[in-house]
Scaffold this motif. Structure first.
Motif, PDB file in Angstrom:
ATOM      1  N   PRO A 124      -0.363  -1.620  -7.298  1.00  0.00           N
ATOM      2  CA  PRO A 124      -0.605  -0.184  -7.475  1.00  0.00           C
ATOM      3  C   PRO A 124       0.445   0.499  -8.339  1.00  0.00           C
ATOM      4  CG  PRO A 124       0.245  -0.628  -5.279  1.00  0.00           C
ATOM      5  CD  PRO A 124      -0.041  -1.958  -5.903  1.00  0.00           C
ATOM      6  N   ASP A 178       0.811  -1.217   0.000  1.00  0.00           N
ATOM      7  CA  ASP A 178       0.000   0.000   0.000  1.00  0.00           C
ATOM      8  C   ASP A 178       0.846   1.270   0.000  1.00  0.00           C
ATOM      9  OD1 ASP A 178      -2.329  -1.411  -0.041  1.00  0.00           O
ATOM     10  OD2 ASP A 178      -2.851  -1.089   2.068  1.00  0.00           O
ATOM     11  N   VAL A 189      -8.939  -0.178  -3.764  1.00  0.00           N
ATOM     12  CA  VAL A 189      -8.552  -0.696  -5.074  1.00  0.00           C
ATOM     13  C   VAL A 189      -9.698  -0.750  -6.079  1.00  0.00           C
ATOM     14  CG1 VAL A 189      -6.654  -2.031  -4.096  1.00  0.00           C
ATOM     15  CG2 VAL A 189      -8.893  -3.111  -4.378  1.00  0.00           C
ATOM     16  N   GLN A 212      -2.991  -7.701  -7.827  1.00  0.00           N
ATOM     17  CA  GLN A 212      -3.189  -6.295  -8.143  1.00  0.00           C
ATOM     18  C   GLN A 212      -1.994  -5.510  -7.624  1.00  0.00           C
ATOM     19  OE1 GLN A 212      -7.165  -5.098  -7.484  1.00  0.00           O
ATOM     20  NE2 GLN A 212      -6.822  -2.949  -7.948  1.00  0.00           N
ATOM     21  N   THR A 267     -10.988  -2.861  -0.490  1.00  0.00           N
ATOM     22  CA  THR A 267      -9.628  -2.518  -0.096  1.00  0.00           C
ATOM     23  C   THR A 267      -8.659  -3.561  -0.641  1.00  0.00           C
ATOM     24  OG1 THR A 267      -9.439  -3.767   1.980  1.00  0.00           O
ATOM     25  CG2 THR A 267     -10.634  -1.662   2.054  1.00  0.00           C
ATOM     26  N   SER A 268      -7.378  -3.287  -0.495  1.00  0.00           N
ATOM     27  CA  SER A 268      -6.362  -4.208  -1.007  1.00  0.00           C
ATOM     28  C   SER A 268      -6.362  -5.536  -0.267  1.00  0.00           C
ATOM     29  CB  SER A 268      -4.977  -3.560  -0.911  1.00  0.00           C
ATOM     30  OG  SER A 268      -4.709  -3.149   0.422  1.00  0.00           O
ATOM     31  N   PHE A 295      -6.148   2.287  -7.634  1.00  0.00           N
ATOM     32  CA  PHE A 295      -5.530   2.375  -6.306  1.00  0.00           C
ATOM     33  C   PHE A 295      -5.485   3.816  -5.843  1.00  0.00           C
ATOM     34  CE2 PHE A 295      -2.164   3.026  -3.260  1.00  0.00           C
ATOM     35  CZ  PHE A 295      -2.370   1.984  -2.372  1.00  0.00           C
TER      36      PHE A 295
END
Length: 465
Positions: free
Chosen positions: A232, A202, A432, A230, A392-393, A364
């Motif tokens: 960012p 993050d 995300v 995923q 969220t991530s 993101f």
């Protein structure tokens, strides 16, 4: 094989000529030992496309180095590939090869699974720039050209291949099918480049430690042939034991598919079965007449060089901002359709009835940087309600536990609405993806969305614009 062809293992259980470009004669079977190459090069790298197979990239190497690209069949290479309905896709009753049946409509750049090469209809080589246009083949079918063309532009800049890609669709089937994950593009490396690294945290663009993606598929039926993650920072790389190889940086996608296939790890050439795969992916609706473009850069070098290039080229902007000026900006629907391509300044959505989900693309941002979301929209419905959902991530999917009601008025008038998820404990860390959940819509109810994002926040809820 392309990502769809691998996924076909998990589902084992007449094209209309719209222009003179879509050739009526049968495409020839391509001898995999022969090629018709077009190369561009500079003092750092050399790239080659094979004009016998749609201009797919079959060669990429550092100057004096070994070829990175795998070509054991026409589903490998670096190439364009798209997916849509129907499933199965059976034009004029032609049946797909059995275990590719679940792929549906799947034109790919190099050729089909029966070894028929895609036809190049235009090609230019300027020494350090290259352009190719082809009529792709439907991968699951025997000698079935797509009702579309693919275009690729390649330009070399130091150790980087700057790629721009375009689908020009001309399908006779005008139905709007649900969005599916698209490869932007598919990239297959030789077995020597067996390790995949990316950033999963993050704290993007801070030099934080990378993560190695260890996903090995030895072959045979499986529901998860590739890993998915995923990032960012929007890049991943396939490297050898010394940490050198090929980075893939997508301007559109934060999600990637990838993994290693084969029982022999860490060695192998272009004709060998083992391969390492990367594909930036984004779910998109592929309209019958869409012109869909994307850009992806291929960076040859060390992990440090790859990451540094991405850092230098990535603008530091706060997401999200979805304007819908000329595209859907990656938004897709379940339980709804829209007015189709081209998109002109809004999403004009019509509901099938019941509940629907309108999902933005994977993205993101940090929750603390985006305390509120502005939505400009016009809902026409007597009973439908709307909520903003976020992921969220750390989340695998959307949940009502991470949502905030949007008090839309259903009179069809365009208004600005502000939603403030920041006062919810569940809105924290890396965000995300967002979505709009519509409940209790009647068939034919509509929602016109002009904008979703940060710009203009805050605004007065319900203010007419």
């Amino acid at each position: 094989m392309n990502i769809g062809s691998w996924l076909g293992w998990a589902v084992v259980c007449c094209a209309v000529v719209v222009s003179s470009v879509f050739a009526e004669e049968e495409a020839p079977e391509v001898d995999r030992t022969k090629s018709r190459m077009s190369y561009i090069e500079n003092d750092r790298i050399k790239l080659g496309v094979d004009l016998n197979v749609g201009g797919a990239v079959t060669y990429l190497a550092e100057k004096g180095g070994d070829n990175l690209i795998n070509s054991t069949d026409w589903g490998r290479q670096i190439q364009m590939s798209f997916y849509s309905g129907p499933i199965p896709f059976e034009p004029n009753g032609k049946k797909p090869m059995g275990f590719w049946r679940g792929l549906g409509w799947n034109p790919i750049q190099a050729g089909d699974s029966y070894a028929h090469g895609s036809k190049v209809v235009e090609h230019r080589n300027e020494g350090d720039k290259l352009y190719v246009k082809c009529v792709p083949m439907q991968w699951p079918l025997n000698n079935e050209p797509g009702e579309c063309t693919f275009e690729c532009w390649y330009e070399l800049e130091g150790n980087v291949v700057k790629g721009r890609y375009k689908l020009n669709n001309s399908r006779s089937d005008k139905k709007q099918y649900p969005g599916r994950n698209q490869e932007l593009p598919a990239v297959y490396a030789n077995g020597r480049w067996s390790r995949i690294f990316t950033y999963l945290g993050d704290k993007p663009f801070t030099g934080a430690p990378l993560t190695e993606i260890a996903h090995l598929w030895k072959g045979g039926p499986t529901n998860e042939p590739w890993g998915r993650w995923q990032t960012p920072e929007r890049w991943a790389a396939m490297v050898d034991r010394e940490g050198r190889g090929l980075g893939v940086w997508s301007r559109q996608a934060t999600e990637f598919n990838g993994g290693y296939f084969g029982t022999v790890v860490g060695e192998g050439g272009a004709a060998d079965l083992q391969t390492n795969y990367l594909g930036p992916v984004r779910r998109e609706i592929i309209d019958h007449n869409i012109e869909y473009e994307y850009s992806t850069h291929l960076i040859v070098g060390s992990l440090e060089e790859i990451r540094q290039y991405v850092y230098e080229k990535t603008p530091r902007t706060v997401s999200p901002d979805y304007l819908f000026k000329h595209s859907r900006d990656g938004w897709v629907y379940d339980g709804a359709t829209d007015s189709g391509w081209p998109i002109r300044d809004e999403l004009d959505i019509r509901f099938s009835g019941g509940d629907a989900m309108l999902a933005g693309p994977p993205d993101f941002w940090l929750a603390q940087d985006v305390p509120g979301i502005r939505i400009k929209a016009a809902l026409l419905s007597e009973n439908a309600s709307c909520a903003l959902l976020w992921k969220t991530s750390k989340d695998s999917g959307f949940s009502d536990a991470r949502s905030k009601s949007v008090d839309m008025i259903g009179d069809g008038v365009s208004r600005d609405y502000t939603v403030e998820p920041s006062d919810c404990p569940a809105y924290q860390g890396g965000i995300v993806q967002i979505a709009l959940k519509i409940k209790s819509a009647a068939p034919g109810d509509t929602l016109k969305i002009d904008y979703v994002g940060l710009s203009g926040y805050p605004c007065n809820k319900g203010e007419i614009k």
